[in-house]
Design a protein around this motif. Sequence first.
Motif, short mmCIF file in Angstrom:
data_model
loop_
_atom_site.label_atom_id
_atom_site.label_comp_id
_atom_site.label_asym_id
_atom_site.label_seq_id
_atom_site.Cartn_x
_atom_site.Cartn_y
_atom_site.Cartn_z
N GLU A 28 -33.29 4.76 -10.63
CA GLU A 28 -34.72 4.47 -11.39
C GLU A 28 -35.33 3.34 -10.67
N ARG A 54 -37.31 6.71 0.82
CA ARG A 54 -36.55 5.79 0.17
C ARG A 54 -35.30 5.74 0.98
N GLY A 90 -37.35 4.66 -7.68
CA GLY A 90 -38.53 5.59 -8.27
C GLY A 90 -38.39 7.13 -8.01
N VAL A 91 -36.84 7.23 -8.38
CA VAL A 91 -36.31 8.46 -8.47
C VAL A 91 -36.50 9.11 -10.07
N ASP A 92 -37.00 10.40 -10.34
CA ASP A 92 -37.01 11.00 -11.65
C ASP A 92 -35.69 11.17 -12.38
N LEU A 93 -35.26 10.81 -13.59
CA LEU A 93 -34.24 10.92 -14.37
C LEU A 93 -33.45 12.24 -14.03
N ASN A 94 -34.12 13.47 -14.10
CA ASN A 94 -33.46 14.63 -13.90
C ASN A 94 -33.04 14.76 -12.48
N ASP A 95 -33.39 14.15 -11.53
CA ASP A 95 -32.92 14.33 -10.24
C ASP A 95 -31.79 13.51 -10.15
N SER A 96 -31.81 12.28 -10.60
CA SER A 96 -30.70 11.43 -10.71
C SER A 96 -29.57 11.87 -11.46
N ALA A 132 -34.97 13.39 -4.37
CA ALA A 132 -36.27 12.96 -4.58
C ALA A 132 -37.51 13.13 -3.29
#
Length: 465
Positions: free
Chosen positions: A296, A154, A299-305, A125
């Motif tokens: 989440e 982060r 602030g990390v996008d779900l796709n990156d997670s 991210a």
Amino acid sequence: MAEPLWTSEEIVAATGGHLSGAPFKVNGVSIDTRSIEQGDLFVALGGVRDGHEFIAPAMAGGATGALVSKGVDAPSVVVGDTLRALEMLGEAARERAPQVRRGAITGSVGKTSVTQAVRAGLMLAGKAHSSVKSYNNHIDVPLTLARMPRDTERAVFEIGMNHADEIAPLSRFVRPHAVAITTVGPVHVENFPDGEEGVARAKAEIFAGLEPGGVAVLNADNKWFDFLSAEARKVGAVVRSFGSAENCDARLVDFQPQAGYAVVQARLHGKALDFPILQTGFHWGPNSMAVLLMLEALGVDLNDSLAALGSFEPLAGRGAERVIRLAGGEFTLVDESYNANPVSMGAAFAALGARMVTGRRIVALTDMLELGVEGPAFHAGLAEPLDRAGVELVFCAGPLMKSLWDALPPTRRGGYAETAVELGLLIAKAVEPGDLVMVKGSNGSRAGAVVAALGALDVRSQEKG
């Protein structure tokens, strides 16, 4: 040219010390001459050996300055107490980077793996920082903070404990925006007169430093969930739950282990998710839910997670697998040698039982430590989950594992030894092609010696030699 991590002027301002010798700049912070890198600040801590004795090798190893409490023959910042100065440097690193979203993770089981999986997501991210290895105590947490670059976006920190009142001050150092407690179980109970209840209270100390309106990620399947939720809400935290119940924010629907990976079926805030991970232990079902919620919250996008979880490999000693080639075929070795307690043992056995095998399911177990007076009973109690998992042969080493050995039926006894080294020799003679072999035990009981003995059987390594 890249901006230095710290200048001597900044170190003086952060710690209240004074400069001795020429001004300097550093790109890292180290407390161990064995891991010194070029451009590091060497912090001379006290201990069994006085860190000031290692100034010369630290400078020879590449350090450009030192943090000391007495005069030395090197560019240095002199302070009254080097540990307190390290803490102050960590606080200064936090304060100079207010943009950083910080997370903190604790738990009786899985905190290192979850921390490193969260780190993998943070790195996808943006500019990320984290604890390394199992750096989670009163020295490691401020050290990790002091190493945090000023442009970090982060960060995630692992926080551990052996006694009460250890987590709270570390949480206040980090001042996290999100925290997670992976689970609470009978670990370190020998240090708590009230047993597991004391452990739960100690884990709840992580809420002490939580920023206002921060997120608390908690395990709804754990019996201490209601207590931890109440403690979190006392400080104004937003509780996010993970577990198997339908009302969980991250609900684990199914976990299907295969050879070298697993497929996770879940629902995140009601949305169905199916994704693969490079883990086979059942504990990675709830672990992956905790990771998703922490990422989440940071602030990390779900796709990156999901991408991070899909590529995160097992850590050494925490589920890493190897195929060992014998003269007549291969067997699979699952290395769980770094840590063990009754909770993680049960999860590991269940995962082993769910795997398809052509040979036998075999486990080699060394003592689980820090269980107090109930230690023998906890060891004997492993017989039941071993039976449910369909483990054919059990090898045991250590005085506590003797309680399990005595509880096993004769048909399941593979071999017993006093030490892990002796056990390695026993099991090395017993493994056959097609077997699925797991080694698990506390690091202090040297389960790694059994892994080494089995790894030495690989004909490929013998050919190289």
